[in-house]
Design an enzyme around this catalytic site. Structure first.
Site, PDB file in Angstrom:
ATOM      1  N   ARG A 182       0.842  -1.206   0.000  1.00 53.90           N
ATOM      2  CA  ARG A 182       0.000   0.000   0.000  1.00 53.90           C
ATOM      3  C   ARG A 182       0.874   1.253   0.000  1.00 53.90           C
ATOM      4  NH1 ARG A 182      -4.736   0.303   4.265  1.00 53.90           N
ATOM      5  NH2 ARG A 182      -5.327   2.028   2.896  1.00 53.90           N
ATOM      6  N   CYS A 240      -1.161   6.211   8.997  1.00 53.87           N
ATOM      7  CA  CYS A 240      -1.487   4.924   8.363  1.00 53.87           C
ATOM      8  C   CYS A 240      -2.645   5.186   7.420  1.00 53.87           C
ATOM      9  CB  CYS A 240      -1.814   3.879   9.423  1.00 53.87           C
ATOM     10  SG  CYS A 240      -3.162   4.350  10.539  1.00 53.87           S
TER      11      CYS A 240
END
Length: 291
Positions: A182, A240
């Site tokens: 990611r 995050c």
């Protein structure tokens, strides 16, 4: 403080919690949650640590989601206080939080309650999986508790906004806690853009953990930090996807005696702002390829 003192201020083991669950003044919170799943309460009702109260991450540990604030913005402190009182927390209580393991959603509760002024909050190392592996007793159904009287006030832990995160990234002090794929922008299952904040360094939560889902020993944890972030690097802030797993990395840093701010909006806020640059590929001095 010694290294063991730092670790003990963040984590509690199964044996110690087993002694504490029957003691007055210890409140245990079940925070089972995972991205893309909504069965945390059902899992809790099927089996949980005796005396534990279920906490819903989406509705109790976060405010109203939106493109401008992210998927899990910080809740209003008055709303969090009302929730904490429903959980039975009194002023001065010790609080233990756990999830299924490996403690990423529990870390959100740990960080948020410390942000709200509760000093004695710890994470069950290894989560419910560690508890059941040890053969400890469990309960089913809902736990009924008397309302608590805790008073909360925000500001007990540092935070940064998007501009602050950008400044830390420019200084090489911003850490991205998401999975490497990611971070590199190879996949993005939730947010509108793939990639990372230019200049950020990737330290995925999985790198902090042993095979059984517990946190690595101090020397191994320090080595993992150096491998991902660099020797002697001072981490200033962590983000995050939506401010959940970043708290897990902050817990790991706290175990090593280090502090870092949380960027609550995280990638879910950053990627929704068309004025913010996006980098893809592996980290580099310039943060990868920018769009």
């Amino acid at each position: 403080m010694t290294s063991q003192t730092f670790r003990n201020s963040v984590l509690v083991g199964v044996q110690e919690l087993g002694r504490a669950v029957s003691a007055d003044g210890t409140r245990v919170l079940d925070v089972r949650w995972a991205l893309g799943r909504s069965d945390g309460r059902e899992l809790y009702l099927q089996s949980h640590i005796p005396g534990a109260v279920y906490v819903d991450l989406d509705t109790e540990l976060a405010g109203h989601a939106g493109p401008g604030s992210g998927r899990h913005p910080l809740p209003d402190v008055a709303a969090l206080q009302a929730s904490a009182r429903r959980w039975g927390i009194d002023d001065g209580d010790d609080v233990v939080v756990y999830d299924a393991g490996p403690s990423t959603s529990a870390a959100r509760a740990w960080w948020l309650l410390r942000w709200a002024g509760i000093a004695n909050v710890r994470i069950l190392d290894g989560g419910f999986a560690a508890w059941t592996r040890s053969g400890r007793p469990v309960e089913t159904g809902e736990t009924s508790v008397e309302a608590g009287d805790v008073t909360l006030r925000e500001g007990g832990q540092p935070t940064v906004d998007a501009d602050g995160a950008a400044r830390f990234a420019e200084a090489g002090r911003l850490v991205d806690a998401r999975a490497a794929e990611r971070f590199r922008g190879e996949v993005e299952p939730v947010d509108p853009k793939a990639g990372h904040i230019p200049g950020a360094r990737n330290f995925p939560t999985s790198a902090l953990l042993a095979e059984d889902g517990t946190f690595l020993a101090d020397d191994e944890l320090r080595s993992a930090l150096i491998d991902h972030v660099g020797n002697g690097t001072d981490v200033g802030a962590v983000y995050c996807g939506s401010g959940v797993t970043a708290a897990h990395v902050i817990a790991g840093l706290n175990i090593l005696g280090m502090e870092a701010a949380l960027y609550p909006g995280s990638w879910s806020q950053w990627s929704n702002d068309s004025t913010r640059p996006v980098a893809t590929g592996p980290e580099s001095a310039t943060g990868g390829h920018c769009e």
